[in-house]
Scaffold this motif. Structure first.
Motif, mmCIF file in Angstrom:
data_model
loop_
_atom_site.group_PDB
_atom_site.id
_atom_site.type_symbol
_atom_site.label_atom_id
_atom_site.label_comp_id
_atom_site.label_asym_id
_atom_site.label_seq_id
_atom_site.Cartn_x
_atom_site.Cartn_y
_atom_site.Cartn_z
ATOM 1 N N GLU A 70 0.845 -1.196 0.000
ATOM 2 C CA GLU A 70 0.000 0.000 0.000
ATOM 3 C C GLU A 70 0.879 1.244 0.000
ATOM 4 O O GLU A 70 1.825 1.345 0.777
ATOM 5 C CB GLU A 70 -0.890 0.020 1.254
ATOM 6 N N GLY A 71 0.597 2.163 -0.899
ATOM 7 C CA GLY A 71 1.300 3.428 -0.922
ATOM 8 C C GLY A 71 2.653 3.418 -1.624
ATOM 9 O O GLY A 71 3.274 4.458 -1.758
ATOM 10 N N ASP A 72 3.133 2.244 -2.031
ATOM 11 C CA ASP A 72 4.426 2.177 -2.710
ATOM 12 C C ASP A 72 4.376 1.087 -3.768
ATOM 13 O O ASP A 72 4.666 -0.073 -3.494
ATOM 14 C CB ASP A 72 5.550 1.915 -1.718
ATOM 15 N N GLY A 73 4.001 1.449 -4.972
ATOM 16 C CA GLY A 73 3.840 0.493 -6.055
ATOM 17 C C GLY A 73 5.115 -0.169 -6.513
ATOM 18 O O GLY A 73 5.083 -1.129 -7.270
ATOM 19 N N ARG A 74 6.257 0.313 -6.042
ATOM 20 C CA ARG A 74 7.533 -0.299 -6.422
ATOM 21 C C ARG A 74 7.875 -1.492 -5.553
ATOM 22 O O ARG A 74 8.634 -2.355 -5.956
ATOM 23 C CB ARG A 74 8.667 0.721 -6.329
ATOM 24 N N ARG A 75 7.346 -1.533 -4.356
ATOM 25 C CA ARG A 75 7.655 -2.630 -3.425
ATOM 26 C C ARG A 75 6.633 -3.747 -3.613
ATOM 27 O O ARG A 75 5.442 -3.534 -3.529
ATOM 28 C CB ARG A 75 7.636 -2.121 -1.991
ATOM 29 N N VAL A 76 7.140 -4.942 -3.837
ATOM 30 C CA VAL A 76 6.291 -6.100 -4.129
ATOM 31 C C VAL A 76 6.460 -7.141 -3.033
ATOM 32 O O VAL A 76 7.552 -7.369 -2.528
ATOM 33 C CB VAL A 76 6.685 -6.716 -5.494
ATOM 34 N N ARG A 77 5.355 -7.775 -2.693
ATOM 35 C CA ARG A 77 5.411 -8.899 -1.740
ATOM 36 C C ARG A 77 4.789 -10.120 -2.401
ATOM 37 O O ARG A 77 3.964 -10.011 -3.304
ATOM 38 C CB ARG A 77 4.723 -8.547 -0.433
ATOM 39 N N TYR A 78 5.196 -11.277 -1.923
ATOM 40 C CA TYR A 78 4.765 -12.532 -2.524
ATOM 41 C C TYR A 78 4.016 -13.381 -1.510
ATOM 42 O O TYR A 78 4.353 -13.413 -0.326
ATOM 43 C CB TYR A 78 5.982 -13.309 -3.047
ATOM 44 N N THR A 79 2.986 -14.063 -2.005
ATOM 45 C CA THR A 79 2.198 -14.970 -1.183
ATOM 46 C C THR A 79 1.935 -16.249 -1.966
ATOM 47 O O THR A 79 2.042 -16.282 -3.188
ATOM 48 C CB THR A 79 0.843 -14.340 -0.797
ATOM 49 N N LEU A 80 1.591 -17.288 -1.245
ATOM 50 C CA LEU A 80 1.219 -18.543 -1.888
ATOM 51 C C LEU A 80 -0.207 -18.459 -2.393
ATOM 52 O O LEU A 80 -1.054 -17.819 -1.771
ATOM 53 C CB LEU A 80 1.316 -19.700 -0.891
ATOM 54 N N THR A 81 -0.483 -19.111 -3.490
ATOM 55 C CA THR A 81 -1.865 -19.206 -3.962
ATOM 56 C C THR A 81 -2.543 -20.345 -3.206
ATOM 57 O O THR A 81 -1.900 -21.143 -2.518
ATOM 58 C CB THR A 81 -1.916 -19.492 -5.473
ATOM 59 N N GLU A 82 -3.839 -20.423 -3.334
ATOM 60 C CA GLU A 82 -4.601 -21.492 -2.686
ATOM 61 C C GLU A 82 -4.132 -22.864 -3.171
ATOM 62 O O GLU A 82 -4.026 -23.810 -2.394
ATOM 63 C CB GLU A 82 -6.093 -21.310 -2.962
ATOM 64 N N LYS A 83 -3.828 -22.945 -4.446
ATOM 65 C CA LYS A 83 -3.325 -24.184 -5.050
ATOM 66 C C LYS A 83 -2.055 -24.659 -4.327
ATOM 67 O O LYS A 83 -1.942 -25.820 -3.948
ATOM 68 C CB LYS A 83 -3.035 -23.908 -6.530
ATOM 69 N N ALA A 84 -1.112 -23.769 -4.121
ATOM 70 C CA ALA A 84 0.136 -24.116 -3.448
ATOM 71 C C ALA A 84 -0.094 -24.447 -1.987
ATOM 72 O O ALA A 84 0.529 -25.345 -1.436
ATOM 73 C CB ALA A 84 1.133 -22.978 -3.574
ATOM 74 N N ASP A 85 -0.989 -23.713 -1.351
ATOM 75 C CA ASP A 85 -1.289 -23.940 0.064
ATOM 76 C C ASP A 85 -1.778 -25.363 0.309
ATOM 77 O O ASP A 85 -1.359 -26.027 1.267
ATOM 78 C CB ASP A 85 -2.334 -22.934 0.529
#
Length: 99
Positions: A70-85
């Motif tokens: 939020e507030g910084d479009g240059r910073r990216v975070r990664y999460t697992l998809t439901e498939k991977a979970d």
């Protein structure tokens, strides 16, 4: 202690690699949801370039998802998809039996 740390300990004790880069990424994200690429690079035995390549492949395969902070479009975070979970739930059960 997360699964990645447990496997790292076994790798260090045996002096052998157990995890592929893909598996390391998935275990890390499972234990540390919504983290940045740099966070993974700090604990990984793989290079930043290698991790970045695999992150991109896992994203294209819809195994992980990326979103911006939020507030910084240059910073990216990664999460697992439901498939991977779902797959990791099963894998974690097997790893727990080893420990």
């Amino acid at each position: 202690m997360g699964q990645l740390e447990r496997i790292r300990t076994v790798e260090d004790d045996l002096r052998v690699r157990i995890l592929t880069c893909e598996a390391e990424i998935l275990f890390f994200l499972r234990d540390n949801e919504g983290r940045k690429l740099q966070d993974l690079c700090e604990v990984s035995k793989y290079s930043h370039v290698t991790i970045h390549d695999y992150i991109r492949k896992l994203t294209v395969a819809e195994i992980i998802a990326k979103s911006v902070f939020e507030g910084d479009g240059r910073r990216v975070r990664y999460t697992l998809t439901e498939k991977a979970d779902k797959i990791l739930d099963n894998l974690y059960g097997h790893v727990d039996k080893l420990g």
